[in-house]
Design a protein around this motif. Structure first.
Motif, short mmCIF file in Angstrom:
data_model
loop_
_atom_site.label_atom_id
_atom_site.label_comp_id
_atom_site.label_asym_id
_atom_site.label_seq_id
_atom_site.Cartn_x
_atom_site.Cartn_y
_atom_site.Cartn_z
N TRP A 93 41.72 30.93 34.68
CA TRP A 93 42.27 31.17 36.05
C TRP A 93 41.93 32.31 36.65
CZ3 TRP A 93 45.72 34.33 37.69
CH2 TRP A 93 46.58 34.84 36.77
N PRO A 94 42.01 33.31 35.85
CA PRO A 94 41.74 34.77 36.60
C PRO A 94 40.40 34.80 37.36
CG PRO A 94 42.73 35.19 34.54
CD PRO A 94 42.28 33.68 34.73
N VAL A 95 39.39 34.02 36.55
CA VAL A 95 38.10 34.12 37.28
C VAL A 95 38.09 33.38 38.51
CG1 VAL A 95 35.64 33.44 36.88
CG2 VAL A 95 36.95 34.44 35.00
N ARG A 96 38.74 32.15 38.63
CA ARG A 96 38.89 31.38 39.65
C ARG A 96 39.48 32.02 40.85
NH1 ARG A 96 39.99 27.40 36.16
NH2 ARG A 96 42.35 27.34 36.86
N ARG A 97 40.71 32.93 40.52
CA ARG A 97 41.56 33.65 41.41
C ARG A 97 40.93 34.68 42.02
NH1 ARG A 97 47.35 33.80 42.16
NH2 ARG A 97 47.48 34.89 44.06
N GLY A 98 39.91 35.50 41.26
CA GLY A 98 39.45 36.80 41.86
C GLY A 98 40.58 37.85 41.98
N GLY A 99 39.94 39.07 42.57
CA GLY A 99 40.81 39.94 43.24
C GLY A 99 41.16 40.97 41.98
N ILE A 100 42.46 41.33 42.17
CA ILE A 100 42.74 42.29 40.93
C ILE A 100 43.15 41.51 39.62
CG2 ILE A 100 45.31 41.78 41.64
CD1 ILE A 100 43.98 45.19 40.12
N TRP A 101 43.35 40.20 39.68
CA TRP A 101 43.41 39.51 38.29
C TRP A 101 42.11 39.56 37.61
CZ3 TRP A 101 48.07 39.02 37.42
CH2 TRP A 101 49.17 39.11 38.37
N LEU A 102 41.22 39.14 38.34
CA LEU A 102 39.86 39.24 37.78
C LEU A 102 39.57 40.51 37.06
CD1 LEU A 102 37.26 37.90 36.82
CD2 LEU A 102 36.28 38.04 39.01
N ARG A 103 39.60 41.82 38.04
CA ARG A 103 39.48 42.96 37.63
C ARG A 103 40.25 43.17 36.39
NH1 ARG A 103 35.37 45.93 38.40
NH2 ARG A 103 36.64 47.58 38.48
N LEU A 104 41.53 42.81 36.26
CA LEU A 104 42.30 43.11 34.80
C LEU A 104 41.60 42.31 33.67
CD1 LEU A 104 45.95 43.34 36.38
CD2 LEU A 104 44.50 45.10 35.18
N TYR A 105 41.24 40.89 34.14
CA TYR A 105 40.81 40.09 33.24
C TYR A 105 39.38 40.40 32.65
CZ TYR A 105 40.30 35.70 30.71
OH TYR A 105 39.96 34.68 29.64
N GLU A 106 38.73 41.21 33.22
CA GLU A 106 37.47 41.70 33.07
C GLU A 106 37.59 42.75 31.81
OE1 GLU A 106 34.47 41.70 36.70
OE2 GLU A 106 35.81 43.04 36.76
N HIS A 107 38.63 43.46 31.83
CA HIS A 107 38.99 44.32 30.61
C HIS A 107 40.21 44.06 30.07
CE1 HIS A 107 35.76 46.74 32.82
NE2 HIS A 107 36.51 46.33 33.80
#
Length: 200
Positions: A93-107
């Motif tokens: 879901w963080p990939v679908r959501r994008g934004g700060i959630w994706l930035r955190l999920y990437e790391h």
């Protein structure tokens, strides 16, 4: 292994208590001592530091011929931009959501180990203070605060003796995987792979 550590630590602790003409403790009471807590968190601290470092360093550093390294040139699957996959149904879901959630999920993997390291080093300091103060009491010396304890050579000696062994083990794994093989292990290159081949 933790049960074995606790049982042998309990015997060691009681032997030390006897040497100082102090009361021995039951196994249950031993599990609440700083001696036990310090030993646990001191080791966890080094493991979490090692893994956080390993995850972060393998992003940028390469070792020619190592199965633990990314290829020397070009992008790999782990380097692709997850934003290109946002419309796929099976992505987290963080990939679908994008934004700060994706930035955190990437790391998130390295962040998790950094948080675990910080928690473990904090608990090492707290439990180490308790253990240190038990010894201070036995020797008729005043107790110290956790802040004072972390400035002692003992605290850093305990940390560095574990950190150096962790980094030695990882460094050897990276280097030895250039020349040595283990058939069937995903940590090894195929047995017939040339030494210069990089990656698994």
């Amino acid at each position: 292994f933790m049960v074995a550590q606790s049982l042998t630590g309990w015997r060691e602790y009681n032997n030390d208590q006897k040497d100082h003409h102090s009361k021995t403790v039951t196994y249950g009471n031993y599990l609440t001592t700083g001696h036990f807590g310090e030993a646990i968190f001191e080791n966890w601290e080094s493991e979490f530091l090692q893994m956080a470092s390993y995850i972060l360093l393998t992003v940028w550093l390469r070792q020619r011929g190592s199965s633990e390294s990314k290829k020397l040139t070009g992008e790999e699957e782990v380097d692709k931009d997850p934003r290109d996959s946002r419309r796929r149904k099976d992505v987290p879901w963080p990939v679908r959501r994008g934004g700060i959630w994706l930035r955190l999920y990437e790391h998130s993997l390295s962040l998790a180990f950094i948080v675990l390291f910080l928690a473990a080093i904090t608990l090492h300091a707290v439990e180490g203070t308790r253990s240190y103060n038990e010894e201070q009491k036995q020797h008729g010396s005043p107790p110290v605060s956790t802040g004072s304890y972390v400035t002692t050579s003992r605290f850093w000696f305990e940390s560095f003796q574990n950190w150096q062994s962790e980094y030695l083990a990882v460094g050897l794994m990276v280097y030895l995987s250039v020349f040595l093989r283990e058939k069937g292990s995903p940590e090894s290159k195929p047995v017939d792979a040339p030494h210069a081949e990089t990656g698994s």
